[in-house]
Design an enzyme around this catalytic site. Sequence first.
Site, short mmCIF file in Angstrom:
data_model
loop_
_atom_site.label_atom_id
_atom_site.label_comp_id
_atom_site.label_asym_id
_atom_site.label_seq_id
_atom_site.Cartn_x
_atom_site.Cartn_y
_atom_site.Cartn_z
N HIS A 159 -20.64 -13.17 -47.54
CA HIS A 159 -19.57 -14.04 -47.76
C HIS A 159 -19.35 -14.39 -48.98
O HIS A 159 -19.61 -15.18 -49.80
CB HIS A 159 -20.05 -15.45 -47.03
CG HIS A 159 -19.15 -16.44 -46.85
ND1 HIS A 159 -17.72 -16.43 -47.34
CD2 HIS A 159 -18.97 -17.50 -46.15
CE1 HIS A 159 -16.91 -17.40 -47.03
NE2 HIS A 159 -17.63 -18.11 -46.28
N ARG A 195 -12.59 -12.78 -41.26
CA ARG A 195 -13.96 -13.28 -40.89
C ARG A 195 -14.33 -12.51 -39.30
O ARG A 195 -13.40 -12.84 -38.58
CB ARG A 195 -13.85 -14.75 -40.68
CG ARG A 195 -15.25 -15.25 -39.79
CD ARG A 195 -15.51 -16.76 -40.08
NE ARG A 195 -16.19 -17.12 -41.49
CZ ARG A 195 -16.52 -18.29 -41.71
NH1 ARG A 195 -16.98 -19.18 -40.80
NH2 ARG A 195 -16.93 -18.46 -43.02
N LYS A 202 -8.16 -9.71 -24.69
CA LYS A 202 -7.74 -8.82 -23.65
C LYS A 202 -8.51 -7.42 -23.84
O LYS A 202 -8.08 -6.51 -23.15
CB LYS A 202 -6.31 -8.79 -23.50
CG LYS A 202 -5.44 -10.05 -23.37
CD LYS A 202 -4.18 -9.91 -23.30
CE LYS A 202 -3.38 -11.29 -23.10
NZ LYS A 202 -1.92 -10.93 -23.29
N ARG A 234 -13.86 -24.95 -43.07
CA ARG A 234 -13.86 -25.14 -44.18
C ARG A 234 -13.04 -23.76 -44.89
O ARG A 234 -12.16 -23.76 -45.42
CB ARG A 234 -15.14 -25.13 -45.11
CG ARG A 234 -15.72 -26.57 -44.70
CD ARG A 234 -17.39 -26.69 -45.20
NE ARG A 234 -17.68 -27.90 -44.60
CZ ARG A 234 -18.09 -28.47 -43.59
NH1 ARG A 234 -17.85 -27.46 -42.44
NH2 ARG A 234 -18.81 -29.58 -43.61
N THR A 235 -13.59 -22.49 -44.48
CA THR A 235 -13.35 -21.35 -45.08
C THR A 235 -11.75 -20.95 -44.77
O THR A 235 -10.87 -20.69 -45.50
CB THR A 235 -14.15 -20.18 -44.66
OG1 THR A 235 -15.33 -20.48 -44.92
CG2 THR A 235 -13.73 -18.66 -45.46
#
Length: 328
Positions: A135, A105, A83, A55-56
């Site tokens: 958030h 995020r 890596k 969604r975000t």
Amino acid sequence: MKRHLVSAADLSRDDALLILDTAEELAQLSGRAVKKLPTLRGRTVVNLFFEDSTRTKTSFEVAEKRLSADVINFSAKGSSVSKGESLKDTALTLQAMGADAVVIRHHASGAPARLAQSDWLHGSVINAGDGTHEHPTQALLDAFTMRRHLNAGLGKDLAGRRVTIVGDVLHSRVARSNVHLLTTLGAQVTFVAPPTLLPIGIRNWPCEISYDLDSVLPKTDALMMLRVQRERMNAAFFPTEREYSRRYGMNGIRMAQLPEHAIVMHPGPMVRGMEITAEVADSPRCTVVEQVANGVSVRMAVLYLLLGGVTLADAAAAPRTDFVETAQ
């Protein structure tokens, strides 16, 4: 407008209302044949996601493209991060590529703040969720949805409204951002959860605490159900799913205890049958799908204000019909 959006606690009442009012104007574009604006043409926005998201990430990408920005989607999986590349080196790489904004995020709480406070990037940093911390754009879209249902109108806040947030508060960044923003907008917030799913120090938060969901329902204007985040748990926080659902799940019987005007919310993804039944999730009073749509408008507003060259004072004083007329 501020340069970054890292925490909902950084927003004043005027900041929050400016974003919500701008989102209200931008929401009008969704019904037009041409939904794009030239506001961010020539700007590059990077979606830097170290955690999985549907969604975000999609919501930000749609918002960026509707503002005509050049969009780069960066996923940690399959990149140099897998890596062993550090956040600093990733940020320096993005800066070298000319990123004007980074939507990040990250699984580590505080990563967006570290990025914003460093000199690794010259552009804006927008927090799309960091660990169990915050958030902010989710809180903004939740407040936007509540205002539309409970106190509609430009310039209106949520003064006097009672918001009840139920479930896994301990691991929820949504709950933390919401308690900051909703209290800034004048709402009264009550958390309902088993004691094991409440964080240490919550008594110092600007909220009330209850362990009995049924007792708070009759005086609730907006009820927000939270998902139990098992992926962040390393112990048993409640006996069984059935026991949790019995005490803290939302069903049709409990929905009938809510006032007629009250709405049921969920930040998603929903676990049907545990924190919410299908009867409630599919009810007209449930705003889950509406929240997703509102998320695009709110994130467009944040990008517009952070990157469109608009200051808080100028945006508050000038009419915001210019971007609506441009899309006609």
